[in-house]
Scaffold this active site. Structure first.
Site, PDB file in Angstrom:
ATOM      1  N   THR A  20     -11.092   9.024   4.604  1.00  0.00           N
ATOM      2  CA  THR A  20     -11.111   9.962   3.491  1.00  0.00           C
ATOM      3  C   THR A  20     -11.772  11.160   3.511  1.00  0.00           C
ATOM      4  O   THR A  20     -12.917  10.987   4.242  1.00  0.00           O
ATOM      5  CB  THR A  20     -11.211   8.876   2.359  1.00  0.00           C
ATOM      6  OG1 THR A  20     -11.381   9.937   1.087  1.00  0.00           O
ATOM      7  CG2 THR A  20     -12.847   8.583   2.566  1.00  0.00           C
ATOM      8  N   ASP A  21     -11.317  12.289   2.964  1.00  0.00           N
ATOM      9  CA  ASP A  21     -11.944  13.290   2.547  1.00  0.00           C
ATOM     10  C   ASP A  21     -13.246  13.302   1.778  1.00  0.00           C
ATOM     11  O   ASP A  21     -14.077  14.082   1.940  1.00  0.00           O
ATOM     12  CB  ASP A  21     -11.339  14.583   2.030  1.00  0.00           C
ATOM     13  CG  ASP A  21     -10.735  13.996   0.503  1.00  0.00           C
ATOM     14  OD1 ASP A  21     -10.447  12.790   0.504  1.00  0.00           O
ATOM     15  OD2 ASP A  21     -10.389  14.652  -0.418  1.00  0.00           O
TER      16      ASP A  21
ATOM     17  N   TYR B   5     -17.268   4.671  -2.949  1.00  0.00           N
ATOM     18  CA  TYR B   5     -16.132   4.579  -2.192  1.00  0.00           C
ATOM     19  C   TYR B   5     -16.432   5.390  -0.696  1.00  0.00           C
ATOM     20  O   TYR B   5     -15.990   5.046   0.218  1.00  0.00           O
ATOM     21  CB  TYR B   5     -15.012   5.396  -2.774  1.00  0.00           C
ATOM     22  CG  TYR B   5     -13.569   5.578  -2.010  1.00  0.00           C
ATOM     23  CD1 TYR B   5     -12.922   4.569  -1.504  1.00  0.00           C
ATOM     24  CD2 TYR B   5     -13.215   6.872  -1.854  1.00  0.00           C
ATOM     25  CE1 TYR B   5     -11.775   4.917  -0.877  1.00  0.00           C
ATOM     26  CE2 TYR B   5     -12.124   7.251  -1.168  1.00  0.00           C
ATOM     27  CZ  TYR B   5     -11.569   6.042  -0.859  1.00  0.00           C
ATOM     28  OH  TYR B   5     -10.236   6.412   0.026  1.00  0.00           O
TER      29      TYR B   5
ATOM     30  N   TRP C  16      -6.016  12.979  -1.118  1.00  0.00           N
ATOM     31  CA  TRP C  16      -4.909  13.334  -2.182  1.00  0.00           C
ATOM     32  C   TRP C  16      -3.466  12.902  -1.709  1.00  0.00           C
ATOM     33  O   TRP C  16      -2.606  13.800  -1.906  1.00  0.00           O
ATOM     34  CB  TRP C  16      -4.954  14.895  -2.528  1.00  0.00           C
ATOM     35  CG  TRP C  16      -6.394  15.447  -2.971  1.00  0.00           C
ATOM     36  CD1 TRP C  16      -7.620  14.938  -2.512  1.00  0.00           C
ATOM     37  CD2 TRP C  16      -6.604  16.706  -3.861  1.00  0.00           C
ATOM     38  NE1 TRP C  16      -8.527  15.604  -3.162  1.00  0.00           N
ATOM     39  CE2 TRP C  16      -8.026  16.633  -3.874  1.00  0.00           C
ATOM     40  CE3 TRP C  16      -5.658  17.412  -4.525  1.00  0.00           C
ATOM     41  CZ2 TRP C  16      -8.274  17.610  -4.871  1.00  0.00           C
ATOM     42  CZ3 TRP C  16      -6.175  18.456  -5.193  1.00  0.00           C
ATOM     43  CH2 TRP C  16      -7.544  18.374  -5.361  1.00  0.00           C
TER      44      TRP C  16
ATOM     45  N   GLY D 218       0.760  -1.123   0.166  1.00  0.00           N
ATOM     46  CA  GLY D 218      -0.107  -0.032   0.011  1.00  0.00           C
ATOM     47  C   GLY D 218       0.927   1.258  -0.074  1.00  0.00           C
ATOM     48  O   GLY D 218       1.873   1.130   0.558  1.00  0.00           O
TER      49      GLY D 218
ATOM     50  N   LYS E 157     -16.627   4.128   3.014  1.00  0.00           N
ATOM     51  CA  LYS E 157     -15.596   4.361   3.842  1.00  0.00           C
ATOM     52  C   LYS E 157     -16.306   5.106   5.221  1.00  0.00           C
ATOM     53  O   LYS E 157     -15.786   4.731   6.310  1.00  0.00           O
ATOM     54  CB  LYS E 157     -14.597   5.602   3.449  1.00  0.00           C
ATOM     55  CG  LYS E 157     -13.526   4.962   2.289  1.00  0.00           C
ATOM     56  CD  LYS E 157     -12.555   4.063   2.890  1.00  0.00           C
ATOM     57  CE  LYS E 157     -11.546   4.468   3.784  1.00  0.00           C
ATOM     58  NZ  LYS E 157     -10.427   3.478   4.180  1.00  0.00           N
TER      59      LYS E 157
ATOM     60  N   ALA F  74      -7.370  -1.141   2.166  1.00  0.00           N
ATOM     61  CA  ALA F  74      -8.671  -0.516   2.067  1.00  0.00           C
ATOM     62  C   ALA F  74      -8.844  -0.805   0.368  1.00  0.00           C
ATOM     63  O   ALA F  74      -7.937  -1.020  -0.433  1.00  0.00           O
ATOM     64  CB  ALA F  74      -8.895   0.756   2.140  1.00  0.00           C
ATOM     65  N   TYR F  75     -10.218  -0.640  -0.135  1.00  0.00           N
ATOM     66  CA  TYR F  75     -10.464  -0.433  -1.540  1.00  0.00           C
ATOM     67  C   TYR F  75     -10.395   0.876  -1.806  1.00  0.00           C
ATOM     68  O   TYR F  75     -11.296   1.676  -1.434  1.00  0.00           O
ATOM     69  CB  TYR F  75     -11.847  -1.359  -1.670  1.00  0.00           C
ATOM     70  CG  TYR F  75     -12.182  -1.319  -3.236  1.00  0.00           C
ATOM     71  CD1 TYR F  75     -12.192  -2.560  -3.681  1.00  0.00           C
ATOM     72  CD2 TYR F  75     -12.604  -0.240  -3.991  1.00  0.00           C
ATOM     73  CE1 TYR F  75     -12.562  -2.584  -5.251  1.00  0.00           C
ATOM     74  CE2 TYR F  75     -12.975  -0.366  -5.235  1.00  0.00           C
ATOM     75  CZ  TYR F  75     -12.805  -1.507  -5.817  1.00  0.00           C
ATOM     76  OH  TYR F  75     -13.196  -1.714  -7.152  1.00  0.00           O
ATOM     77  N   THR F  76      -9.444   1.310  -2.735  1.00  0.00           N
ATOM     78  CA  THR F  76      -9.167   2.736  -2.994  1.00  0.00           C
ATOM     79  C   THR F  76      -9.308   3.175  -4.318  1.00  0.00           C
ATOM     80  O   THR F  76      -9.148   4.337  -4.757  1.00  0.00           O
ATOM     81  CB  THR F  76      -7.832   3.188  -2.490  1.00  0.00           C
ATOM     82  OG1 THR F  76      -6.814   2.483  -3.543  1.00  0.00           O
ATOM     83  CG2 THR F  76      -7.545   3.034  -1.129  1.00  0.00           C
TER      84      THR F  76
END
Ligand code: NAP
Length: 290
Positions: free
Chosen positions: A107-108, A131, A157, A12, A135, A66-68
């Site tokens: 995440t944002d 996504y 980011w 990762g 999350k 994670a699944y990103t």
């Protein structure tokens, strides 16, 4: 020495940076499961994670698995939900019954981007994409279980070493085509994985708990970030601003997702450095081949 278990630590983007930060702190024993060691999609995931935890006896689990793939999640919701909701839910159960802290990353993209001032940890999430929704569900699963000593770190980011990322992609396009067309109407917080990893380790050492935002200081559009990377790399390339509408996407993305790190700064006394400074260090290390 305390022991850390890093999920996502082999391949990762953030996981590798965490391994590096923990090792160079010199105060942690560090382990990461080999790829394939855990089947994140198995119905016996809880038993697998429990056995791993009981075998290694970590003091802290960092979950950077994670699944990103934001676009991919729109078509593979089950996979995204397994990695982003079911995995943290299982981890919460595992640490709830053991003396282990959990540091989980989010995440944002849990925000809808309708604000125009930085999002604080008190702002209400309202994700726009699969996504973001999966999350957020992962965050909620941890909070509902509320294992003593959990921390959820929202970041954004990310760029860093060891894995393909936005900066590498832009520089590759520039070298091949001499022009990169980049979105200018999405504003966020560029973040260097190595900086985030160091701050996450600090947070773990100070036993911070609850939700934190950790990103580099400042804000940028994707176009600003690309232009700065091109400038620093002295590549001959024209960076052309385009709108989000000119780059169709399956997933809706927040137009504004700058994160406010004040809860992290108040807890640790640390303020993440400005993103252009972090970007220069990243590019210098990449170019030096070290
Ligand atoms: N990248 C960003 O810009 C960004 C922005 C905001 C938030 N975040 C959050 O930051 C965290 C880390 O993100 P990242 O970009 O470092 O993620 P990443 O590079 O995509 O790595 C995720 C890791 O998860 C594991 N993984 C994913 N799918 C798997 C599968 N099907 N089977 C087995 N393992 C699987 C792999 O771990 P192994 O190493 O064990 O193979 C993989 O290396 C995530 O929680 C993400 O939501 C990232």
């Amino acid at each position: 020495m305390p022991k850390a278990l890093v999920l996502g630590g082999r391949n990762g983007l953030l996981g590798q940076a965490l391994m590096e930060a923990l090792k160079s702190a010199g105060t942690w024993e560090v382990a990461a499961p080999d790829p394939g060691r855990i089947n994140y999609f198995s119905s016996s995931l809880h038993a697998e994670l429990s056995a791993l935890t009981d075998g290694l006896e970590p003091d802290c689990i960092f979950n950077a698995a994670a699944y990103t793939d934001v676009e991919g999640a729109e078509e593979h919701e089950d996979e995204a939900a397994a990695m982003n909701r079911a995995l943290p839910a299982c981890l919460a159960r595992v640490v709830d019954s053991r003396p282990v802290r959990l540091i989980h990353f989010s995440t944002d993209f849990v925000f809808d981007g309708r604000k125009n001032t930085p999002y604080t940890t008190d702002d209400q999430p309202n994700p726009l994409s699969v996504y973001g929704r999966t999350k957020l569900a992962g965050e909620q699963a941890i909070q509902e279980r509320a294992p003593a000593g959990y921390a959820i770190i929202r970041t954004a980011w990310m760029f860093g070493r060891g894995k393909k990322n936005f900066i590498q992609s832009i520089l590759n396009i520039c070298r091949a085509q001499g022009e990169a067309r980049v979105v200018f109407d999405q504003i966020g917080s560029p973040t260097y994985a190595a900086d985030l990893a160091q701050h996450a380790v600090t947070l773990a050492e100070l036993e911070g708990s609850g939700i934190f935002h950790i990103v580099n200081s400042g804000q940028a559009s994707w176009c600003d970030l690309a232009a700065e990377a091109v400038n620093c790399s002295q590549v001959e390339c024209r960076v052309t601003p385009i709108t989000s509408a000119e780059r169709p996407s399956k997933a809706e993305r927040p137009a504004y997702s700058v994160l406010d790190c004040s809860r992290f700064t108040n807890m640790t006394g640390r303020t993440p450095r400005a993103w252009p400074q972090a970007l220069r260090e990243y590019l210098m290390l990449e170019n030096s081949g070290l």
